[in-house]
Design an enzyme around this catalytic site. Structure first.
Site, PDB file in Angstrom:
ATOM      1  N   CYS A   1      41.810  26.461  18.837  1.00 54.98           N
ATOM      2  CA  CYS A   1      42.090  27.354  19.960  1.00 54.98           C
ATOM      3  C   CYS A   1      41.081  28.483  20.074  1.00 54.98           C
ATOM      4  O   CYS A   1      41.087  29.227  21.062  1.00 54.98           O
ATOM      5  CB  CYS A   1      43.504  27.890  19.848  1.00 54.98           C
ATOM      6  SG  CYS A   1      44.720  26.577  20.013  1.00 54.98           S
TER       7      CYS A   1
ATOM      8  N   THR B   1      35.790   9.799  29.325  1.00 62.32           N
ATOM      9  CA  THR B   1      34.983   9.916  28.120  1.00 62.32           C
ATOM     10  C   THR B   1      33.555  10.223  28.513  1.00 62.32           C
ATOM     11  O   THR B   1      32.927   9.435  29.202  1.00 62.32           O
ATOM     12  CB  THR B   1      35.021   8.584  27.322  1.00 62.32           C
ATOM     13  OG1 THR B   1      36.377   8.179  27.186  1.00 62.32           O
ATOM     14  CG2 THR B   1      34.421   8.759  25.937  1.00 62.32           C
TER      15      THR B   1
END
Ligand SMILES: [Mg+2]
Ligand SMILES: [Mg+2]
Ligand SMILES: [Mg+2]
Ligand SMILES: [Mg+2]
Ligand SMILES: [Mg+2]
Ligand SMILES: [Mg+2]
EC number: 2.7.9.3
Lengths: 378, 378
Positions: free
Chosen positions: B33, B160
């Site tokens: 994070c 992707t």
């Protein structure tokens, strides 16, 4: 200033508070769809999902551009797609519009014109200083939001991280009644193929980069800069144009099959679409509508021994390209007439569908395919 | 080998076909994070959405962790969330599980236990050579998929690309009846606060990094490596543990409010939750369950003049942390008993809800909050 006016005016970093030499596309090592993990590598890597991540499977219906998922609620389908990539043009605002249009395009390719929610995905390049960031990011967001407004949807979530490259993308989701979704596997012999935006986007974006980079390519190929600049504006317009009207009309004119033309190029997506047909079909491309002057660039590159971005092979990448559609010839003419008037942009019948024989390919471009040079309409 | 066994065994690059010095977390400059654009900057940048992207608004219901969107279909809501970040542990398989658990957690935080679809978002680090890529990516995907299986959902789309850093994430979507969604704004005075996973994740992950990096921190703070290694396994277990049972039980025991504890830390998320209450409430935290030994590390850092990851201030980041819940005390005891037996892991009453007065904060940690040292249960 509307979208078209903004594209025609071009992006001036200085009047936007940025340094003269600020170039958005420098914030990535790969441009647009060029960042994708190659298809064959990807399929290998995704082996793990063999039972889950399926194309042309009963459970997920035929999720060619978006996944289509039957829900716990009768008659409803979750139609969902995501896309992210890196900047390929320099105006962050138009780039925001292109990003949004490109994400939505996979819903539109399935005839789903109502998007119920969008998420915005953003990785802010760590090379941007705070001042640049506070100019570039709001412009990008504004463009993304304006495109979403135009699409009648809203952005109500997302994620924003920092990253070496500026990564831009989104998620589009629709909870649609099954009747809102076009069946994409119903092409029949005698159908014609429609294309709603010309190809040549990769040529336009890259030749415009050559001008900025002053890498000698312009001189080497003896190219005319004003013509490239015009083509660049043309491709900005079409990349930022929503395929939404094209999607709505799929229903009105009973499309038998449709997809959008993006990273794999016109032939690549024609193959993908032909492959999923219920009855074995061959998609034959007889005409190539190409952004004006881009064919000349490809020709010159090929004359020098290059591949000309594989434009004529049909594998030149498009970003936020048009829809490729199979429908009856009679309906196709009406479809094109109505779409052209709605979008103020042309569309073409570019080929036909025939029954596939054991010998025939699933999709091909005729060697003598007619090239249509498409001038800018803006 | 199941999840717990794999965590206990630890990740050995060599037996996975990688070089001895292969370290997944080196494939990013920011961990977990820590990559988020700071909250205040983000709010500034998102000004453009002021009318669209709203928290605590009637239209989107109260979308604290996920957005909640009324649909065109009666009684149904689209509940959706996305998260992506960078690797913070070295086993790609467990990292896949953590990524999936972290994405799903924002649905679970709203009491939505049925996820209808997941998208996987992946940017493959350009520094990975082909061999490494073909080992690391399938392991990551397998972990992601196994977690999705455990959650009773499937991954049916994604994107992707290549990127300088290894970026991992997903999108979780549920089309839920309104009754499946917990109202998060119903806390009342007398409610207690429950926490379902201990804090200290950032301390555990970072102190483990110090061992790998040999940066002198271990010696400087005179830390015991085996205790850190134990804490690291403990945090891997809890980060990869789904909050799904915790979500289901929210309904059974009539939770009045709930969220998940992630990047902003325990106090940050307590504040977010307190702020959206219908009646002005103060959330008071009286106990801090902390992963064993992580309090000692924080103490030692503070003794040296550091901030100890702001663990005691409650703003130390968690990845895939537990749920923070307000409910009646009577129900809380039952909730904890049942959840502990389902998940084989403890949970705690850590505080209480009182009516907010003009002077009081919306959330605070008592200065004399009791620290509960939580040993590993694996
Ligand atoms: Mg597509
Ligand atoms: Mg897509
Ligand atoms: Mg796409
Ligand atoms: Mg959350
Ligand atoms: Mg989220
Ligand atoms: Mg989250």
């Amino acid at each position: 200033m509307n979208r078209i006016e903004r594209i025609l005016e071009g992006f001036d970093p200085v009047s936007n508070g940025l340094d003269e030499d600020f170039v958005l596309t420098k914030l990535t090592g790969m441009k647009g769809c060029g960042c994708k993990v190659p298809r064959n590598v990807l399929l290998q890597l995704l082996q793990t999902f063999k039972t889950d991540l399926v194309i042309n499977n009963d459970e997920v219906d035929i999720g060619l551009d978006s996944c289509v998922i039957p829900l716990r609620h009768p008659g409803l389908r979750l139609v969902q797609t995501t896309d992210f990539f890196y900047p390929l043009i320099d105006d962050p605002y138009i780039m925001g519009r292109v990003t949004c249009a490109n994400v939505l395009s996979d819903l539109y390719a399935m005839g789903v014109s109502e998007c119920d929610n969008m998420l915005m995905l953003l990785a802010v390049a760590i090379d941007l200083n705070e001042k640049q960031r506070d100019i570039v990011v709001p412009l990008f967001i504004q463009g993304f939001k304006d495109a979403a407004d135009e699409a009648g949807t809203k952005i109500r979530g997302g994620q924003t991280v920092r990253c070496p490259w500026l990564l831009l993308g989104g998620v589009a989701t629709s909870v649609a009644h099954e009747s809102e979704i076009i069946k994409v596997d119903q092409a029949v012999p005698g159908d014609v193929l429609i294309l709603t935006k010309p190809i040549g986007g990769q040529v336009a974006v890259n030749s415009y980069e050559w001008i900025k980079k002053k890498n000698g390519k312009i001189e080497e190929l003896n190219l005319e800069i004003p013509k490239i600049e015009k083509a660049f504006k043309q491709v900005c317009e079409q990349m930022s144009r929503l395929n939404r009207n094209a999607a709505k009309l799929l229903h009105k004119y009973d499309a038998h099959s449709s997809t959008d033309v993006t990273g794999f190029g016109l032939l690549g997506h024609a193959e993908n679409l032909a492959r999923v047909q219920k009855q074995p079909m061959e998609f034959i491309i007889e005409k190539l509508p190409i952004i004006e002057y881009m064919d000349e660039i490809a020709d010159k590159m090929i004359a020098k021994g290059g591949e000309g971005f594989k434009l004529y092979q049909g594998t030149s990448a498009e970003t936020s390209g048009g829809l490729l559609i199979a429908m009856s010839e009679e309906n196709a003419k009406k479809y094109i007439a109505e779409l052209s008037s709605l979008d103020n942009a042309p569309a073409w019948i570019i080929g036909k569908v025939t029954a596939k024989t054991t010998d025939s390919s699933i999709a091909r471009i005729l060697p003598d395919a007619v090239r249509i040079s498409v001038p800018s309409h803006i």
